[in-house]
Design a protein around this motif. Sequence first.
Motif, mmCIF file in Angstrom:
data_model
loop_
_atom_site.group_PDB
_atom_site.id
_atom_site.type_symbol
_atom_site.label_atom_id
_atom_site.label_comp_id
_atom_site.label_asym_id
_atom_site.label_seq_id
_atom_site.Cartn_x
_atom_site.Cartn_y
_atom_site.Cartn_z
ATOM 1 N N TRP A 19 3.049 -2.034 12.799
ATOM 2 C CA TRP A 19 2.246 -1.809 11.600
ATOM 3 C C TRP A 19 1.648 -3.129 11.160
ATOM 4 C CZ3 TRP A 19 0.886 2.829 10.069
ATOM 5 C CH2 TRP A 19 1.681 3.916 10.426
ATOM 6 N N ARG A 20 0.349 -3.128 10.865
ATOM 7 C CA ARG A 20 -0.314 -4.349 10.426
ATOM 8 C C ARG A 20 -1.412 -4.008 9.424
ATOM 9 N NH1 ARG A 20 -1.033 -7.234 14.678
ATOM 10 N NH2 ARG A 20 0.065 -5.862 16.078
ATOM 11 N N ARG A 21 -1.646 -4.968 8.545
ATOM 12 C CA ARG A 21 -2.727 -4.827 7.575
ATOM 13 C C ARG A 21 -3.952 -5.519 8.171
ATOM 14 N NH1 ARG A 21 -1.370 -6.227 1.728
ATOM 15 N NH2 ARG A 21 -0.055 -7.691 2.810
ATOM 16 N N PRO A 22 -5.086 -4.827 8.292
ATOM 17 C CA PRO A 22 -6.245 -5.430 8.963
ATOM 18 C C PRO A 22 -7.063 -6.358 8.072
ATOM 19 C CG PRO A 22 -6.722 -3.175 8.385
ATOM 20 C CD PRO A 22 -5.286 -3.417 8.004
ATOM 21 N N TYR A 23 -6.492 -6.855 6.994
ATOM 22 C CA TYR A 23 -7.177 -7.780 6.098
ATOM 23 C C TYR A 23 -6.133 -8.616 5.368
ATOM 24 C CZ TYR A 23 -5.855 -4.232 2.701
ATOM 25 O OH TYR A 23 -5.153 -3.350 1.945
ATOM 26 N N ARG A 24 -6.592 -9.685 4.769
ATOM 27 C CA ARG A 24 -5.696 -10.544 3.985
ATOM 28 C C ARG A 24 -5.615 -10.022 2.557
ATOM 29 N NH1 ARG A 24 -8.540 -14.680 6.885
ATOM 30 N NH2 ARG A 24 -7.119 -15.575 8.391
ATOM 31 N N GLY A 79 -1.172 -1.964 0.136
ATOM 32 C CA GLY A 79 -2.426 -1.966 0.876
ATOM 33 C C GLY A 79 -2.452 -0.911 1.956
ATOM 34 N N VAL A 80 -3.390 -1.041 2.860
ATOM 35 C CA VAL A 80 -3.561 -0.117 3.976
ATOM 36 C C VAL A 80 -3.030 -0.798 5.230
ATOM 37 C CG1 VAL A 80 -5.246 1.128 5.369
ATOM 38 C CG2 VAL A 80 -5.568 0.938 2.912
ATOM 39 N N TRP A 81 -2.196 -0.079 5.969
ATOM 40 C CA TRP A 81 -1.602 -0.578 7.205
ATOM 41 C C TRP A 81 -1.945 0.395 8.324
ATOM 42 C CZ3 TRP A 81 1.758 -4.953 7.180
ATOM 43 C CH2 TRP A 81 1.961 -5.498 5.917
ATOM 44 N N VAL A 82 -2.182 -0.120 9.515
ATOM 45 C CA VAL A 82 -2.522 0.729 10.653
ATOM 46 C C VAL A 82 -1.629 0.387 11.849
ATOM 47 C CG1 VAL A 82 -4.928 1.124 10.010
ATOM 48 C CG2 VAL A 82 -4.345 -0.871 11.354
ATOM 49 N N SER A 83 -1.418 1.375 12.686
ATOM 50 C CA SER A 83 -0.744 1.186 13.971
ATOM 51 C C SER A 83 -1.184 2.329 14.874
ATOM 52 C CB SER A 83 0.773 1.161 13.822
ATOM 53 O OG SER A 83 1.294 2.458 13.747
ATOM 54 N N ALA A 84 -0.650 2.368 16.072
ATOM 55 C CA ALA A 84 -0.992 3.439 17.003
ATOM 56 C C ALA A 84 -0.447 4.783 16.532
ATOM 57 C CB ALA A 84 -0.458 3.123 18.396
ATOM 58 N N ARG A 85 0.543 4.767 15.636
ATOM 59 C CA ARG A 85 1.146 6.008 15.137
ATOM 60 C C ARG A 85 0.359 6.651 14.007
ATOM 61 N NH1 ARG A 85 6.837 3.348 14.365
ATOM 62 N NH2 ARG A 85 5.497 1.550 14.439
ATOM 63 N N GLY A 86 -0.416 5.871 13.264
ATOM 64 C CA GLY A 86 -1.167 6.452 12.166
ATOM 65 C C GLY A 86 -1.638 5.420 11.174
ATOM 66 N N LEU A 87 -1.978 5.906 10.001
ATOM 67 C CA LEU A 87 -2.473 5.081 8.917
ATOM 68 C C LEU A 87 -1.482 5.188 7.769
ATOM 69 C CD1 LEU A 87 -6.040 4.623 7.930
ATOM 70 C CD2 LEU A 87 -4.514 5.349 6.135
ATOM 71 N N ARG A 88 -1.135 4.080 7.172
ATOM 72 C CA ARG A 88 -0.144 4.058 6.092
ATOM 73 C C ARG A 88 -0.774 3.428 4.860
ATOM 74 N NH1 ARG A 88 5.542 1.826 7.710
ATOM 75 N NH2 ARG A 88 5.615 3.944 8.519
ATOM 76 N N ARG A 89 -0.682 4.145 3.738
ATOM 77 C CA ARG A 89 -1.151 3.617 2.454
ATOM 78 C C ARG A 89 0.085 3.288 1.627
ATOM 79 N NH1 ARG A 89 -2.413 5.781 -2.792
ATOM 80 N NH2 ARG A 89 -3.955 4.487 -3.798
ATOM 81 N N VAL A 90 0.271 1.999 1.378
ATOM 82 C CA VAL A 90 1.427 1.533 0.617
ATOM 83 C C VAL A 90 0.976 1.272 -0.810
ATOM 84 C CG1 VAL A 90 3.188 -0.258 0.418
ATOM 85 C CG2 VAL A 90 2.429 0.486 2.673
#
Length: 184
Positions: free
Chosen positions: A29-34, A90-101
Motif C-alpha cells: 500500500w502506498r500513497r501516490p502523493y506527498r 489520504g488515498v492509498w493504492v496497491s494491486a489489491r485495491g484503493l484505500r481511503r483513510v
Amino acid sequence: MPLPFLTADRTYDQAADDLPLPYDDRDRWRRPYRPGPWRVGAAALLLLLASYVLFAGVIIGLTGTPSSAGTALVIGVLLVAAALRLLRVGVWVSARGLRRVAFFSTRTVAWGQIVSVRTVQQPVRWLGLPRTVQGQALVLSSRGRTSEDLPLMTTHGADFLARSQAFDRAADTVEAWAGEYREG
C-alpha cells in the motif's frame, strides 16, 4: 527513524512520463502523493502540544499524585497517536485495491468493485470544514454503492490547498492505477 507514511515514493518524481506506475512492489500500500503542508503543519502542532503535555506529566509525576501524572501521560500519548493518524489520512493504492483513510475510518475497495475513478468540477469542502467552494474532486464510483460518488481527494483539502499541479499529478496517478487494474 524513517517514517515511510510521511513521504510518497521518490521514484514517482524521477520516473519518465511514459511510465505512469513506476513502482516495483505493487502489492504494498502506498500513497501516490506527498502530504500537504496544512496536514504536516497540523500534525507538527499536535506533536508540539504533546511534548508540553508529556513534559508536564513528568513534572506532575515528580511533584504530584501518580493518578494526575498518569492522566497527563495518557493525554500526551493520545495527542501523539492523533498526529500520526493525521499523517496517514489520504488515498492509498496497491494491486489489491484503493484505500481511503479518514481520521476515524478506513474504507478499502477492490479494483473489481470500482466502476470509475474520475476528476469532476464540483463544490468541495475547504480544509474539511462545512464551508464549500468551487473546486475539483477525484471521485470514486463503485458497485454496491447507491448514494452519490465518494470524493477521494479535493483541490481544497489539507493535501492540495494551493497546490493544483500536485492534485493533477496525484489524480492522474490514481486514475492510472484504476485504469490498469480494472481492465486487468
